[in-house]
Design a protein around this motif. Sequence first.
Motif, PDB file in Angstrom:
ATOM      1  N   GLN A 161       0.824  -1.195   0.000  1.00 29.31           N
ATOM      2  CA  GLN A 161       0.000   0.000   0.000  1.00 29.31           C
ATOM      3  C   GLN A 161       0.872   1.265   0.000  1.00 29.31           C
ATOM      4  O   GLN A 161       1.069   1.896   1.030  1.00 29.31           O
ATOM      5  N   PRO A 162       1.388   1.669  -1.151  1.00 28.49           N
ATOM      6  CA  PRO A 162       2.140   2.918  -1.221  1.00 28.49           C
ATOM      7  C   PRO A 162       1.168   4.097  -1.272  1.00 28.49           C
ATOM      8  O   PRO A 162       0.144   4.021  -1.955  1.00 28.49           O
ATOM      9  N   GLU A 163       1.461   5.172  -0.534  1.00 26.56           N
ATOM     10  CA  GLU A 163       0.549   6.316  -0.461  1.00 26.56           C
ATOM     11  C   GLU A 163       1.315   7.632  -0.512  1.00 26.56           C
ATOM     12  O   GLU A 163       2.447   7.725  -0.060  1.00 26.56           O
ATOM     13  N   VAL A 164       0.645   8.669  -1.033  1.00 26.20           N
ATOM     14  CA  VAL A 164       1.148  10.035  -0.984  1.00 26.20           C
ATOM     15  C   VAL A 164       0.591  10.626   0.302  1.00 26.20           C
ATOM     16  O   VAL A 164      -0.619  10.625   0.519  1.00 26.20           O
ATOM     17  N   HIS A 165       1.481  11.126   1.191  1.00 27.61           N
ATOM     18  CA  HIS A 165       1.085  11.566   2.534  1.00 27.61           C
ATOM     19  C   HIS A 165       1.425  13.024   2.800  1.00 27.61           C
ATOM     20  O   HIS A 165       2.273  13.604   2.150  1.00 27.61           O
ATOM     21  N   GLU A 166       0.781  13.543   3.831  1.00 28.54           N
ATOM     22  CA  GLU A 166       1.064  14.874   4.358  1.00 28.54           C
ATOM     23  C   GLU A 166       1.194  14.760   5.871  1.00 28.54           C
ATOM     24  O   GLU A 166       0.441  14.034   6.518  1.00 28.54           O
ATOM     25  N   MET A 167       2.165  15.475   6.422  1.00 31.70           N
ATOM     26  CA  MET A 167       2.300  15.545   7.876  1.00 31.70           C
ATOM     27  C   MET A 167       2.102  16.998   8.268  1.00 31.70           C
ATOM     28  O   MET A 167       2.633  17.899   7.620  1.00 31.70           O
ATOM     29  N   SER A 168       1.304  17.236   9.312  1.00 30.05           N
ATOM     30  CA  SER A 168       1.035  18.606   9.736  1.00 30.05           C
ATOM     31  C   SER A 168       0.941  18.672  11.255  1.00 30.05           C
ATOM     32  O   SER A 168       0.757  17.668  11.930  1.00 30.05           O
ATOM     33  N   ASN A 169       1.065  19.893  11.769  1.00 29.54           N
ATOM     34  CA  ASN A 169       0.965  20.143  13.205  1.00 29.54           C
ATOM     35  C   ASN A 169      -0.395  20.766  13.470  1.00 29.54           C
ATOM     36  O   ASN A 169      -0.672  21.872  13.025  1.00 29.54           O
ATOM     37  N   GLU A 170      -1.248  20.049  14.183  1.00 29.84           N
ATOM     38  CA  GLU A 170      -2.586  20.540  14.496  1.00 29.84           C
ATOM     39  C   GLU A 170      -2.716  20.678  16.004  1.00 29.84           C
ATOM     40  O   GLU A 170      -2.806  19.681  16.722  1.00 29.84           O
ATOM     41  N   GLY A 171      -2.671  21.920  16.490  1.00 29.46           N
ATOM     42  CA  GLY A 171      -2.797  22.168  17.926  1.00 29.46           C
ATOM     43  C   GLY A 171      -1.678  21.542  18.730  1.00 29.46           C
ATOM     44  O   GLY A 171      -1.919  21.061  19.840  1.00 29.46           O
ATOM     45  N   GLY A 172      -0.461  21.509  18.173  1.00 32.07           N
ATOM     46  CA  GLY A 172       0.674  20.925  18.878  1.00 32.07           C
ATOM     47  C   GLY A 172       0.796  19.423  18.722  1.00 32.07           C
ATOM     48  O   GLY A 172       1.672  18.799  19.302  1.00 32.07           O
ATOM     49  N   VAL A 173      -0.095  18.816  17.940  1.00 31.85           N
ATOM     50  CA  VAL A 173      -0.077  17.367  17.714  1.00 31.85           C
ATOM     51  C   VAL A 173       0.270  17.107  16.251  1.00 31.85           C
ATOM     52  O   VAL A 173      -0.389  17.621  15.351  1.00 31.85           O
ATOM     53  N   MET A 174       1.321  16.323  16.031  1.00 32.52           N
ATOM     54  CA  MET A 174       1.708  15.981  14.663  1.00 32.52           C
ATOM     55  C   MET A 174       0.752  14.915  14.131  1.00 32.52           C
ATOM     56  O   MET A 174       0.533  13.894  14.779  1.00 32.52           O
TER      57      MET A 174
END
Length: 102
Positions: free
Chosen positions: A15-28
């Motif tokens: 399962q290869p995927e295109v991902h995004e990582m973000s900081n939401e309210g101090g939570v990655m």
Amino acid sequence: SPERLVAFKTDLAGQPEVHEMSNEGGVMKMRPLAKGLVIPAGATVKLEPGSYHLMLMQLKKPLAAGQRYKAVLVFEKAGQVEVEFEVRAMGEGPAKGHGHKH
């Protein structure tokens, strides 16, 4: 005109995927981009830890630093583009002399 990276293919993962990582309210938070990654016209978008990246889910075999593997990036307009990836150790910077601009 803008382009969109909609998927990528590799034999390394189920399962290869295109991902995004973000900081939401101090939570990655990490999530797949269901509609793909938009690349604005004339812009450069980096795939890197802590931001946009390609995630290999359900690995089929262990990976070791220094190994190289082929994959296919799938773009909305450009179609399929064959690429080669180099496995690097965690925290290791980008490979010298192998930068690409798209």
